[in-house]
Design an enzyme around this catalytic site. Structure first.
Site, short mmCIF file in Angstrom:
data_model
loop_
_atom_site.label_atom_id
_atom_site.label_comp_id
_atom_site.label_asym_id
_atom_site.label_seq_id
_atom_site.Cartn_x
_atom_site.Cartn_y
_atom_site.Cartn_z
N LYS A 97 54.18 -23.01 -12.52
CA LYS A 97 54.10 -21.86 -11.60
C LYS A 97 52.76 -21.15 -11.80
O LYS A 97 52.10 -20.73 -10.86
CB LYS A 97 55.28 -20.92 -11.86
CG LYS A 97 55.39 -19.75 -10.90
CD LYS A 97 54.57 -18.55 -11.30
CE LYS A 97 54.73 -17.42 -10.32
NZ LYS A 97 53.79 -16.32 -10.55
N GLU A 153 49.40 -11.26 -6.61
CA GLU A 153 49.74 -11.00 -8.02
C GLU A 153 48.52 -10.45 -8.77
O GLU A 153 47.46 -11.08 -8.81
CB GLU A 153 50.25 -12.29 -8.68
CG GLU A 153 50.87 -12.03 -10.04
CD GLU A 153 51.53 -13.27 -10.64
OE1 GLU A 153 52.10 -14.08 -9.89
OE2 GLU A 153 51.46 -13.41 -11.87
N ASP A 209 47.95 -25.81 4.00
CA ASP A 209 49.40 -25.64 4.03
C ASP A 209 49.93 -25.60 2.59
O ASP A 209 50.14 -26.64 1.97
CB ASP A 209 49.99 -26.82 4.82
CG ASP A 209 51.49 -26.75 4.97
OD1 ASP A 209 52.14 -25.99 4.24
OD2 ASP A 209 52.01 -27.49 5.83
N HIS A 214 48.40 -8.71 -18.29
CA HIS A 214 49.17 -8.58 -17.07
C HIS A 214 49.39 -7.11 -16.72
O HIS A 214 49.17 -6.68 -15.59
CB HIS A 214 50.50 -9.30 -17.26
CG HIS A 214 51.26 -9.50 -16.00
ND1 HIS A 214 50.96 -10.51 -15.12
CD2 HIS A 214 52.27 -8.81 -15.46
CE1 HIS A 214 51.77 -10.43 -14.09
NE2 HIS A 214 52.58 -9.40 -14.26
C1 MEV Z 1 52.83 -15.62 -14.17
O1 MEV Z 1 52.63 -15.52 -12.78
C2 MEV Z 1 52.46 -16.99 -14.64
C3 MEV Z 1 52.75 -17.27 -16.11
O2 MEV Z 1 54.12 -17.03 -16.41
C4 MEV Z 1 52.40 -18.72 -16.35
C5 MEV Z 1 52.80 -19.26 -17.71
O3 MEV Z 1 53.76 -18.77 -18.30
O4 MEV Z 1 52.15 -20.23 -18.13
C6 MEV Z 1 51.95 -16.37 -17.02
#
Ligand code: MEV
Length: 438
Positions: free
Chosen positions: A280, A85, A296, A393
Site C-alpha cells: 500500500k 495523504e 488508469d 506522519h
Molecule cells: C501509509 O500510507 C503507508 C505505510 O503504512 C506503508 C508501510 O507501512 O510500509 C507507512
C-alpha cells in the site's frame, strides 16, 4: 424515503443540482453554494471537465504536488504527484534526495506485452476446433487490419493469438488469448476494438467451417476484453550503495540499519498482513504519479496486486539484500501506462505533468513510476525501522489538524514552530490551540 428519478442524465447541470440539493440536503442553499464554489471560472475548462463523465455536478480537487531531485538512469526529474495523504510527497522528496547523493535510481523496462481475450463456449470435438483455429488465425489478423494499420506503422500491433482450452475449469470454455504491443498508448481501446473484431470473425468463420456440425458451428461468444493483468509488461527499478553509506541517523549504525531494513522487507515477503500494508505504501507513490499523468490507477492497482500474488500467496513487491558490503533494494512491477491517448491530450494538468517529465515515452514513464514506488517504500521502511512512522506522519498531518480547527496564519506559524520540538498528537495540538486562544 427519497423517490427514484427518471431521465436524470438528460437534465441540465443546474437542474441536476436543484434536484439533488432539494432531495438530500437540509440546507440546500449552502450545498448549492459549495458545489458551485468548486466550478472553474473558465467556462471552457469547466465544460471540458463536465464532459469527462456523465452527471458531473462539480469538480473534486486533489492537491498536485511535486517531488524534485529524482535521479533516474542519470537523468534528473521533478515528479508530479496527485495525492491527498499528507506525508507522501514529503517522503518521496526525502528519498529522492537521499539516493541522489548515492548515485540515484537505475530502472529498466523488461517487457511491454499486453493481453486481451475473447471468451467463448464451444461444445464439440476439440480436434476440429484446433484445426479450425489454424485457418482462423490469419483471418483474425487480416480482418483487424483497419484497426491495426496505424499501430503497425509505428511498430506495434498484434503479436500473437492463441487458442486456449479452459474446459478443465468450465465445460465448453475456450479463449482466444491475444498479445499486443501498444507502444506509447495504454492501449485499452485498441485492444478491445481488436478483440471485438476477433469475436465477429470467429463467429462468422465458424458458420462456414465445413468440418463443424450444425451444433459446433454455433460458437457462443461470452465477452471480449483486455486483461489488466500484465505480468509481461514489466519494469524493474533499484538503488544500491555501500552499507556504510546508508544511514544519516546517529542513533543507529549503518550496518544495523541495513540489516533491519532487509529484515523488514523479508517480513513483507512472507507475511501477507504486512505485505498488504507494505505494498500500500508503494502504491502511495505509484498511484500519485499514475493519476497526475492521466493514467488508469484502478487498472494499475488491479494488475500490481495480482502480480504480488503470482506465487499463490500475497507478497512484497520490493526486495532487498546485502551482499559483499553492498546494500541493494529493488522493485519489479507490471505497469500498463500510456503517454498518448486517453486523458493525456485532454486534461491540461496531465499535459503539464507530462511536459514536466520531459514528454516521456510509455517505457520511460514506467521507469519513473516504478522509481516513485520504490522511493516511497524506502522512505516508509526507513521510518518504520528507526523513528517509527508517526513522527514524520504526524508532522505532516499537523496542518490538517490546524485547518480542522480553523487556525489563523499567525496561530499556524506559532504552532508549527512549537511542534518542531514537541511530539505531534491530535490531543497535543488541540491543547496547544486552546492555550493560544485563551
Ligand atoms: C501509509 O500510507 C503507508 C505505510 O503504512 C506503508 C508501510 O507501512 O510500509 C507507512
Amino acid at each position: 424515503m427519497t423517490k427514484t428519478i427518471t431521465g436524470f442524465s438528460k437534465l441540465s447541470k443546474s437542474e441536476k443540482i436543484d434536484w439533488l440539493v432539494s432531495t438530500y440536503f437540509t440546507d440546500s442553499k449552502s450545498a448549492k453554494t459549495l458545489l458551485k464554489q468548486y466550478w472553474n471560472a473558465n467556462e471552457k475548462l469547466q465544460q471540458l471537465h463536465d464532459e469527462f463523465i456523465e452527471n458531473t455536478i462539480t469538480n473534486y480537487y486533489l492537491p498536485l504536488g511535486v517531488a524534485p531531485n529524482f535521479l533516474i538512469n542519470n537523468k534528473l526529474y521533478t515528479i508530479p504527484m496527485a495525492i491527498e495523504e499528507s506525508s507522501v510527497v514529503a517522503a518521496a522528496s526525502k528519498a529522492a534526495k537521499f539516493w541522489y547523493d548515492r548515485g540515484g535510481f537505475k530502472a529498466e523496462v523488461i517487457s511491454t506485452q499486453k493481453i486481451g481475450q475473447v471468451h467463448f463456449m464451444y461444445h464439440g470435438d476439440v480436434a476440429k476446433l484446433n484445426q479450425f483455429f489454424t485457418t482462423l488465425k490469419p483471418k483474425l489478423i487480416e480482418d483487424s487490419k483497419s484497426i491495426t494499420k496505424n499501430m503497425e506503422k509505428r511498430g506495434g500491433g498484434i503479436l500473437d493469438i492463441e487458442l486456449k482450452n479452459k474446459t478443465q475449469d468450465i465445460e465448453g470454455y475456450y479463449q482466444l488469448h491475444a498479445t499486443f504491443e501498444t507502444l506509447d498508448a495504454m492501449g485499452a481501446n485498441f485492444i478491445n476494438s481488436c478483440l471485438e473484431q476477433f469475436a465477429k470473425t470467429l463467429k462468422n468463420q465458424a458458420q462456414c467451417f465445413d468440418l463443424f456440425s450444425a451444433e459446433e458451428k454455433d460458437i457462443e461468444i461470452i465477452m471480449s476484453i483486455l486483461s489488466n493483468y500484465v505480468p509481461d509488461c514489466l519494469v524493474r527499478a533499484k538503488v544500491s550503495c555501500k552499507v556504510e553509506e546508508l544511514t544519516e541517523n546517529p542513533n543507529i549504525s549503518a550496518q544495523e540499519f541495513a540489516e533491519k531494513f532487509v529484515q523488514a522487507v523479508r517480513i513483507a515477503e512472507v507475511e501477507p498482513f504486512r505485505a498488504v500494508t507494505h505494498n500500500k505504501g508503494i502504491m502511495n507513490g505509484i498511484d500519485a504519479v499514475v493519476l497526475a499523468t492521466g493514467n488508469d490507477f484502478r487498472a494499475v492497482e488491479a494488475g500490481v496486486h495480482a502480480y504480488a500474488s503470482r506465487h499463490g500467496k500475497y507478497s512484497s513487491l520490493t526486495h532487498a539484500k546485502i551482499e559483499d558490503g553492498i546494500f541493494t533494494f529493488w522493485i519489479e512491477i507490471p505497469l500498463a501506462l500510456g503517454t498518448v491517448g486517453g486523458l493525456t491530450k485532454l486534461h491540461p494538468l496531465v499535459r503539464l505533468a507530462l511536459e514536466l517529465l520531459g514528454e516521456p515515452s510509455a517505457k520511460e514513464l514506467m521507469q519513473i513510476v516504478a522509481v516513485a514506488g520504490l522511493a516511497q517504500n524506502f522512505a516508509a521502511l526507513r521510518s518504520l525501522t528507526t523513528t517509527g512512522i508517526q513522527e514524520g506522519h504526524m508532522k505532516m498531518h499537523l496542518m490538517n489538524i490546524l485547518n480542522q480547527f480553523e487556525a489563523t496564519s499567525e496561530e499556524k506559524v506559532k504552532l508549527v514552530e512549537y511542534f518542531k520540538t514537541n511530539t505531534v498528537t491530535h490531543s497535543a495540538v488541540v491543547e496547544e490551540i486552546e492555550k493560544l486562544r485563551h
